[in-house]
Design a protein around this motif. Structure first.
Motif, PDB file in Angstrom:
ATOM      1  N   PHE A 160     -15.060  42.497  73.763  1.00 13.89           N
ATOM      2  CA  PHE A 160     -15.843  41.991  72.636  1.00 13.89           C
ATOM      3  C   PHE A 160     -15.188  40.760  72.033  1.00 13.89           C
ATOM      4  CE2 PHE A 160     -16.337  41.876  67.996  1.00 13.89           C
ATOM      5  CZ  PHE A 160     -17.712  41.694  67.893  1.00 13.89           C
ATOM      6  N   TYR A 161     -13.885  40.839  71.787  1.00 20.53           N
ATOM      7  CA  TYR A 161     -13.179  39.715  71.176  1.00 20.53           C
ATOM      8  C   TYR A 161     -13.192  38.481  72.082  1.00 20.53           C
ATOM      9  CZ  TYR A 161     -11.407  42.911  67.613  1.00 20.53           C
ATOM     10  OH  TYR A 161     -11.301  43.805  66.582  1.00 20.53           O
ATOM     11  N   ILE A 162     -12.993  38.704  73.363  1.00 21.13           N
ATOM     12  CA  ILE A 162     -13.000  37.577  74.301  1.00 21.13           C
ATOM     13  C   ILE A 162     -14.363  36.890  74.303  1.00 21.13           C
ATOM     14  CG2 ILE A 162     -12.915  36.962  76.750  1.00 21.13           C
ATOM     15  CD1 ILE A 162     -10.710  39.040  77.101  1.00 21.13           C
ATOM     16  N   SER A 163     -15.436  37.686  74.284  1.00 17.43           N
ATOM     17  CA  SER A 163     -16.783  37.101  74.310  1.00 17.43           C
ATOM     18  C   SER A 163     -17.068  36.319  73.040  1.00 17.43           C
ATOM     19  CB  SER A 163     -17.838  38.195  74.504  1.00 17.43           C
ATOM     20  OG  SER A 163     -17.929  39.034  73.362  1.00 17.43           O
ATOM     21  N   ARG A 164     -16.596  36.810  71.892  1.00 18.70           N
ATOM     22  CA  ARG A 164     -16.815  36.096  70.628  1.00 18.70           C
ATOM     23  C   ARG A 164     -16.025  34.788  70.584  1.00 18.70           C
ATOM     24  NH1 ARG A 164     -20.951  36.493  69.505  1.00 18.70           N
ATOM     25  NH2 ARG A 164     -21.174  37.508  71.494  1.00 18.70           N
ATOM     26  N   ILE A 165     -14.746  34.858  70.988  1.00 20.88           N
ATOM     27  CA  ILE A 165     -13.900  33.659  70.977  1.00 20.88           C
ATOM     28  C   ILE A 165     -14.422  32.623  71.971  1.00 20.88           C
ATOM     29  CG2 ILE A 165     -11.585  32.791  71.492  1.00 20.88           C
ATOM     30  CD1 ILE A 165     -10.505  35.487  70.457  1.00 20.88           C
ATOM     31  N   ALA A 166     -14.840  33.091  73.142  1.00 24.71           N
ATOM     32  CA  ALA A 166     -15.344  32.163  74.164  1.00 24.71           C
ATOM     33  C   ALA A 166     -16.608  31.453  73.705  1.00 24.71           C
ATOM     34  CB  ALA A 166     -15.612  32.929  75.463  1.00 24.71           C
TER      35      ALA A 166
ATOM     36  N   THR B  21     -14.519  31.721  58.876  1.00 27.14           N
ATOM     37  CA  THR B  21     -14.911  32.931  58.159  1.00 27.14           C
ATOM     38  C   THR B  21     -15.564  33.931  59.102  1.00 27.14           C
ATOM     39  OG1 THR B  21     -15.214  31.658  56.121  1.00 27.14           O
ATOM     40  CG2 THR B  21     -16.280  33.805  56.217  1.00 27.14           C
ATOM     41  N   GLU B  22     -16.421  33.439  59.991  1.00 27.00           N
ATOM     42  CA  GLU B  22     -17.082  34.309  60.968  1.00 27.00           C
ATOM     43  C   GLU B  22     -16.082  34.984  61.896  1.00 27.00           C
ATOM     44  OE1 GLU B  22     -20.084  35.301  62.038  1.00 27.00           O
ATOM     45  OE2 GLU B  22     -21.330  34.408  60.489  1.00 27.00           O
ATOM     46  N   ILE B  23     -15.036  34.261  62.285  1.00 26.08           N
ATOM     47  CA  ILE B  23     -14.023  34.826  63.173  1.00 26.08           C
ATOM     48  C   ILE B  23     -13.426  36.097  62.576  1.00 26.08           C
ATOM     49  CG2 ILE B  23     -11.633  34.461  63.935  1.00 26.08           C
ATOM     50  CD1 ILE B  23     -13.505  33.314  65.919  1.00 26.08           C
ATOM     51  N   PHE B  24     -13.206  36.083  61.273  1.00 28.02           N
ATOM     52  CA  PHE B  24     -12.652  37.274  60.617  1.00 28.02           C
ATOM     53  C   PHE B  24     -13.685  38.400  60.559  1.00 28.02           C
ATOM     54  CE2 PHE B  24      -9.693  34.019  59.298  1.00 28.02           C
ATOM     55  CZ  PHE B  24      -8.478  34.679  59.389  1.00 28.02           C
ATOM     56  N   PHE B  25     -14.962  38.052  60.447  1.00 28.94           N
ATOM     57  CA  PHE B  25     -16.013  39.080  60.526  1.00 28.94           C
ATOM     58  C   PHE B  25     -15.979  39.740  61.902  1.00 28.94           C
ATOM     59  CE2 PHE B  25     -18.936  36.489  57.463  1.00 28.94           C
ATOM     60  CZ  PHE B  25     -18.071  36.754  56.422  1.00 28.94           C
ATOM     61  N   TYR B  26     -15.853  38.922  62.937  1.00 27.63           N
ATOM     62  CA  TYR B  26     -15.816  39.448  64.299  1.00 27.63           C
ATOM     63  C   TYR B  26     -14.604  40.353  64.499  1.00 27.63           C
ATOM     64  CZ  TYR B  26     -19.198  35.730  65.379  1.00 27.63           C
ATOM     65  OH  TYR B  26     -20.284  34.901  65.396  1.00 27.63           O
ATOM     66  N   ALA B  27     -13.462  39.953  63.916  1.00 32.12           N
ATOM     67  CA  ALA B  27     -12.242  40.760  64.050  1.00 32.12           C
ATOM     68  C   ALA B  27     -12.419  42.136  63.418  1.00 32.12           C
ATOM     69  CB  ALA B  27     -11.068  40.023  63.417  1.00 32.12           C
ATOM     70  N   ALA B  28     -13.128  42.179  62.293  1.00 32.00           N
ATOM     71  CA  ALA B  28     -13.303  43.439  61.576  1.00 32.00           C
ATOM     72  C   ALA B  28     -14.433  44.294  62.146  1.00 32.00           C
ATOM     73  CB  ALA B  28     -13.589  43.155  60.096  1.00 32.00           C
ATOM     74  N   PHE B  29     -15.385  43.689  62.843  1.00 33.35           N
ATOM     75  CA  PHE B  29     -16.625  44.385  63.208  1.00 33.35           C
ATOM     76  C   PHE B  29     -16.407  45.671  64.005  1.00 33.35           C
ATOM     77  CE2 PHE B  29     -20.184  44.970  66.210  1.00 33.35           C
ATOM     78  CZ  PHE B  29     -21.173  45.300  65.297  1.00 33.35           C
ATOM     79  N   PRO B  30     -15.605  45.688  65.078  1.00 32.52           N
ATOM     80  CA  PRO B  30     -15.454  46.946  65.825  1.00 32.52           C
ATOM     81  C   PRO B  30     -14.930  48.087  64.970  1.00 32.52           C
ATOM     82  CG  PRO B  30     -14.594  45.107  67.094  1.00 32.52           C
ATOM     83  CD  PRO B  30     -14.844  44.589  65.709  1.00 32.52           C
ATOM     84  N   PHE B  31     -14.115  47.794  63.966  1.00 27.53           N
ATOM     85  CA  PHE B  31     -13.562  48.836  63.100  1.00 27.53           C
ATOM     86  C   PHE B  31     -14.578  49.246  62.027  1.00 27.53           C
ATOM     87  CE2 PHE B  31     -10.113  46.276  64.813  1.00 27.53           C
ATOM     88  CZ  PHE B  31      -9.321  47.262  65.391  1.00 27.53           C
ATOM     89  N   LEU B  32     -15.351  48.289  61.546  1.00 29.65           N
ATOM     90  CA  LEU B  32     -16.421  48.636  60.607  1.00 29.65           C
ATOM     91  C   LEU B  32     -17.466  49.520  61.275  1.00 29.65           C
ATOM     92  CD1 LEU B  32     -17.003  45.152  58.890  1.00 29.65           C
ATOM     93  CD2 LEU B  32     -15.858  47.140  57.897  1.00 29.65           C
ATOM     94  N   LEU B  33     -17.680  49.297  62.573  1.00 27.34           N
ATOM     95  CA  LEU B  33     -18.717  50.019  63.305  1.00 27.34           C
ATOM     96  C   LEU B  33     -18.352  51.476  63.571  1.00 27.34           C
ATOM     97  CD1 LEU B  33     -21.497  49.250  64.505  1.00 27.34           C
ATOM     98  CD2 LEU B  33     -20.355  48.827  66.682  1.00 27.34           C
ATOM     99  N   LEU B  34     -17.076  51.814  63.469  1.00 26.13           N
ATOM    100  CA  LEU B  34     -16.634  53.186  63.724  1.00 26.13           C
ATOM    101  C   LEU B  34     -17.324  54.158  62.757  1.00 26.13           C
ATOM    102  CD1 LEU B  34     -12.794  52.733  64.265  1.00 26.13           C
ATOM    103  CD2 LEU B  34     -14.454  53.462  65.976  1.00 26.13           C
ATOM    104  N   ASN B  35     -17.995  55.158  63.317  1.00 24.98           N
ATOM    105  CA  ASN B  35     -18.686  56.175  62.508  1.00 24.98           C
ATOM    106  C   ASN B  35     -19.581  55.537  61.445  1.00 24.98           C
ATOM    107  OD1 ASN B  35     -17.203  58.285  63.862  1.00 24.98           O
ATOM    108  ND2 ASN B  35     -15.457  57.794  62.549  1.00 24.98           N
ATOM    109  N   TRP B  36     -20.241  54.462  61.823  1.00 30.75           N
ATOM    110  CA  TRP B  36     -21.003  53.662  60.856  1.00 30.75           C
ATOM    111  C   TRP B  36     -22.086  54.477  60.157  1.00 30.75           C
ATOM    112  CZ3 TRP B  36     -20.522  49.684  57.948  1.00 30.75           C
ATOM    113  CH2 TRP B  36     -21.637  49.003  57.433  1.00 30.75           C
ATOM    114  N   SER B  37     -22.747  55.358  60.875  1.00 28.86           N
ATOM    115  CA  SER B  37     -23.847  56.126  60.286  1.00 28.86           C
ATOM    116  C   SER B  37     -23.399  56.980  59.114  1.00 28.86           C
ATOM    117  CB  SER B  37     -24.507  57.019  61.345  1.00 28.86           C
ATOM    118  OG  SER B  37     -25.113  56.234  62.356  1.00 28.86           O
TER     119      SER B  37
END
Length: 318
Positions: free
Chosen positions: A86-92, A154-170
């Motif tokens: 995920f991180y590689i795809s966002r950075i690329a 700013t978006e880069i930091f959103f991307y960094a946090a996203f996989p952890f925010l998504l954990l048990n999101w429901s």
């Protein structure tokens, strides 16, 4: 800029088997046009002094909310073993274009506009190349070189946090959203308590309330998370499923949420002055630029069902 709509994650990650949301791609065009128009005013006579009362700056808010929405729509789950992909795809997607703009910069702008006199050139350059400038609330850093790249940082930091925010999101979305809002308000209040100056050319080398509130991903991640919440609600209600929806109610809903979002943005942009605020404090900055994000999240969620006339017109290919 914020992510496109065509990135579908494969290779092990759960993914919605859903149609693309073309109308949101069209809305990106209008938001981007608003930002370009806003930044072109000082340089072109044709845009100078025009649409000064329009909340064009909310184009940035729209993009932050949309990023959260699309990422949540596309990525239903990112297992720990797939975070690297995920991180590689966002950075690329973002970093090569940013570096290319830096390479072209010497041919487009005079050197006096790269770095402010008195700054540390090496440190400013390193943070800019690495897209870290948004976390340093000093204009010389976040507006260095290609100044508008702060939003990518700013978006880069959103991307960094996203996989952890998504954990048990429901089951955790409510307290995570509440914490992001609380954190944003704490930063706003702390900035006003410390009497940090607003942005101006005279404070380019100082910490500003503008950098703490308008630029910082710590504050603006609340807008990103509103997009995530809107996407989750839309997914639960059948977004992406081919289904005939009644045209008139959905058209009214689309027009209503669009008009509401634009009206609130315009009202909030002028609200502090109506109450006699003469100085742009941190709280005023947040009210003007970010507090209306929830209405854009609502509009994006409604549009994403593509059930009304407006969204159907927006998804037409020219």
């Amino acid at each position: 800029m914020p992510i496109g709509l065509n990135n579908i994650l494969t290779k092990g990650n759960k993914q919605l088997d859903a149609k693309k949301i073309h109308c949101l791609t069209s809305l990106r065009f209008f938001a981007a046009s608003a930002i370009v128009f806003l930044h072109s005013r000082p340089f072109f006579e044709i845009t100078s002094g025009r649409l000064t009362n329009w909340p064009l700056h909310y184009g940035v808010t729209f993009f932050f909310v949309l990023s959260g929405f699309i990422l949540t729509y596309v990525y239903q789950d990112i297992p720990p073993g797939r975070r690297r992909d995920f991180y590689i795809s966002r950075i690329a997607r973002i970093w090569p274009a940013h570096v290319a703009s830096l390479i072209l910069l010497p041919f487009l702008l005079p050197s006096v506009q790269w770095i402010w006199e008195g700054a540390n050139p090496l440190l400013v350059t390193i943070t800019n190349v690495l897209l870290m400038q948004a976390i340093i609330p000093i204009p010389e850093y976040y507006f260095s070189y290609n100044g508008v790249a702060w939003s990518i940082s700013t978006e880069i930091f959103f991307y960094a946090a996203f996989p952890f925010l998504l954990l048990n999101w429901s089951s955790t979305w409510l307290w995570k959203l509440a914490c992001s809002l609380l954190l944003a308000l704490l930063v706003v209040l702390a900035s006003d308590y410390l009497a940090l100056p607003p942005f101006s050319p005279s404070v380019f080398l100082k910490v500003t309330s503008h950098g703490m509130v308008y630029i910082s991903p710590v504050v603006r991640i609340f807008e990103f998370m509103l997009g995530m919440v809107a996407a989750k609600i839309a997914i639960r209600n059948g977004i992406g499923i081919d289904k005939r929806r009644p045209l008139l109610p959905w058209t009214l809903a689309e027009l209503g949420t669009l008009i509401l979002a634009l009206y609130v943005a315009a009202m909030l942009s002028n609200l502090p002055s109506r109450f006699g605020a003469t100085k742009e404090t941190a709280l005023v900055t947040w009210i003007i630029h970010s507090s209306g994000a929830i209405f854009f999240a609502l509009m994006i969620a409604v549009m994403s069902f593509q059930g009304g006339l407006l969204s159907r017109l927006l998804r037409l290919e020219l």
